[in-house]
Design a protein around this motif. Structure first.
Motif, PDB file in Angstrom:
ATOM      1  N   ALA A   1       0.822  -1.208   0.000  1.00 38.01           N
ATOM      2  CA  ALA A   1       0.000   0.000   0.000  1.00 38.01           C
ATOM      3  C   ALA A   1       0.859   1.262   0.000  1.00 38.01           C
ATOM      4  O   ALA A   1       0.512   2.260   0.625  1.00 38.01           O
ATOM      5  N   SER A   2       1.970   1.234  -0.741  1.00 34.20           N
ATOM      6  CA  SER A   2       2.900   2.366  -0.755  1.00 34.20           C
ATOM      7  C   SER A   2       2.855   3.159  -2.055  1.00 34.20           C
ATOM      8  O   SER A   2       3.676   4.055  -2.264  1.00 34.20           O
TER       9      SER A   2
ATOM     10  N   SER B   1       5.269  -1.386  -3.826  1.00 32.41           N
ATOM     11  CA  SER B   1       4.745  -0.485  -4.850  1.00 32.41           C
ATOM     12  C   SER B   1       5.465   0.857  -4.840  1.00 32.41           C
ATOM     13  O   SER B   1       5.630   1.489  -3.794  1.00 32.41           O
ATOM     14  N   VAL B   2       5.854   1.291  -6.034  1.00 36.75           N
ATOM     15  CA  VAL B   2       6.453   2.616  -6.228  1.00 36.75           C
ATOM     16  C   VAL B   2       5.650   3.305  -7.325  1.00 36.75           C
ATOM     17  O   VAL B   2       5.804   3.008  -8.510  1.00 36.75           O
ATOM     18  N   GLY B   3       4.761   4.187  -6.925  1.00 41.43           N
ATOM     19  CA  GLY B   3       3.943   4.900  -7.890  1.00 41.43           C
ATOM     20  C   GLY B   3       4.690   6.053  -8.520  1.00 41.43           C
ATOM     21  O   GLY B   3       5.775   6.441  -8.082  1.00 41.43           O
TER      22      GLY B   3
ATOM     23  N   VAL C   1      14.461   3.328   1.077  1.00 42.73           N
ATOM     24  CA  VAL C   1      13.754   2.867   2.271  1.00 42.73           C
ATOM     25  C   VAL C   1      13.016   1.564   1.989  1.00 42.73           C
ATOM     26  O   VAL C   1      13.084   0.604   2.773  1.00 42.73           O
ATOM     27  N   LEU C   2      12.309   1.514   0.882  1.00 44.05           N
ATOM     28  CA  LEU C   2      11.565   0.296   0.544  1.00 44.05           C
ATOM     29  C   LEU C   2      12.504  -0.884   0.311  1.00 44.05           C
ATOM     30  O   LEU C   2      12.228  -2.001   0.757  1.00 44.05           O
ATOM     31  N   ALA C   3      13.614  -0.646  -0.362  1.00 35.86           N
ATOM     32  CA  ALA C   3      14.569  -1.728  -0.601  1.00 35.86           C
ATOM     33  C   ALA C   3      15.137  -2.254   0.718  1.00 35.86           C
ATOM     34  O   ALA C   3      15.328  -3.466   0.880  1.00 35.86           O
ATOM     35  N   ALA C   4      15.387  -1.358   1.655  1.00 36.27           N
ATOM     36  CA  ALA C   4      15.926  -1.767   2.955  1.00 36.27           C
ATOM     37  C   ALA C   4      14.929  -2.614   3.738  1.00 36.27           C
ATOM     38  O   ALA C   4      15.323  -3.392   4.621  1.00 36.27           O
TER      39      ALA C   4
END
Length: 315
Positions: A77-78, A128-130, A163-166
């Protein structure tokens, strides 16, 4: 077995690559419509990302509903979650980073619960990366051409990608990308992060929303080592087949597809209009054209995902 024997089992990312090589993998459906069907108000500019802060358990339940329906992959939900978007709501960078990380953790929790409830198939998490336009919340992700250059877009995307990759998702979903400039910026931004990526455009006919030919749009992904799949999402189902054929031919990589229901988004009214044209039977054509990651986007719910899984023989 000797306790000192090294573990040679594939990592989740490697297992996903193997699954794509072997056949099809079922994605989930729309996060927002699932949350709305559970009674949550998403009229805020942060959309479903608001619930990361206010009702995180609702996000986990939405992911679980799709796993139960037959999905193999939960998309976090990002999509609308950015440092800039959170800042508009008075959320500082440290808390925004925590919420981005939480989006991955909630999907992981849903997978753990699904396995605990007897689901034995592999389950993966895609962060998710919008696009930049999602942060603007004015419908510009369906137009592109924000007036920003590639370098500026890369600077916008890189911090949240880090941040998401971490948070260790199995794959990064660069999704609903409307033009090639933003795709180029994202492909630069994911370099060195160590997480596989898929790149998915939103399209209109045989062009990106910004009007570029899809052959031109897909080409940069062909030489990007990070990209394990390329394709389209949040478009009309009728636009999928030709896009799949083009993506497969241009890149030689597995193709990802998850269109919306066929209804149209009214940015001013912040509502969907029209009628659904999505059917599970369409996925056979997409699979035959080269699609390997198949699911639904906005207005495609768990019932449709169950139909997709059954149609593909994946349930």
């Amino acid at each position: 077995m000797n306790s000192n024997t090294p573990d040679v089992s594939p990592s989740p990312a490697e297992a996903l690559a193997e699954a794509l090589a072997a056949g099809t993998v079922v994605l989930d459906g729309g996060m927002s419509n699932q949350l709305e069907s559970a009674g949550h108000d998403l009229s805020d500019e942060l959309w479903s990302a608001r619930l990361l802060a206010e009702r995180p358990e609702a996000v986990t339940e939405a992911h679980l509903a799709y796993f139960t329906a037959g999905a193999n992959v939960a998309i976090t939900a990002s999509y609308q979650a950015t440092f800039e978007g959170f800042a508009k709501r008075g959320i500082d960078r440290a808390e925004a980073a925590r919420l981005l990380t939480l989006s991955v953790e909630l999907a992981r929790e849903a997978a753990r619960r699904a396995h605990g409830e007897g689901i034995v198939r592999p389950l993966w998490v895609a962060a998710s990366v919008g696009p930049y336009g999602a942060m603007l919340a004015d419908g510009s992700e369906y137009r592109g051409r924000y007036g920003l250059g590639v370098d500026e877009l890369e600077r916008f995307h890189r911090p949240r990608l880090e941040v998401l990759a971490a948070a260790a998702p199995d794959v990064l979903a660069l999704e609903t990308i409307p033009d090639t400039d933003e795709a180029t910026a994202l492909l630069r931004a994911v370099r060195g992060l160590g997480v596989p990526t898929w790149l998915s455009y939103t399209v209109d006919g045989d062009r990106t929303r910004a009007g570029q030919p899809l052959e031109e749009a897909f080409a940069p992904a062909a030489d990007a080592d990070e990209v394990i799949a390329v394709g389209v999402n949040c478009c009309a189902p009728e636009d999928v087949e030709r896009a799949v054929e083009t993506a497969a031919r241009v890149t030689g990589k597995p193709v990802v597809v998850y269109p919306n229901s066929g209804e149209a988004w009214d940015a001013e009214a912040r509502a969907w209009a029209g009628r659904s044209s999505f059917t599970a039977e369409q996925v056979k054509t997409w699979r035959d054209a080269g699609a390997r990651l198949i699911g639904g986007c906005c207005r495609v719910g768990p019932e449709a995902i169950t139909s997709i899984a059954r149609t593909l023989g994946a349930a």
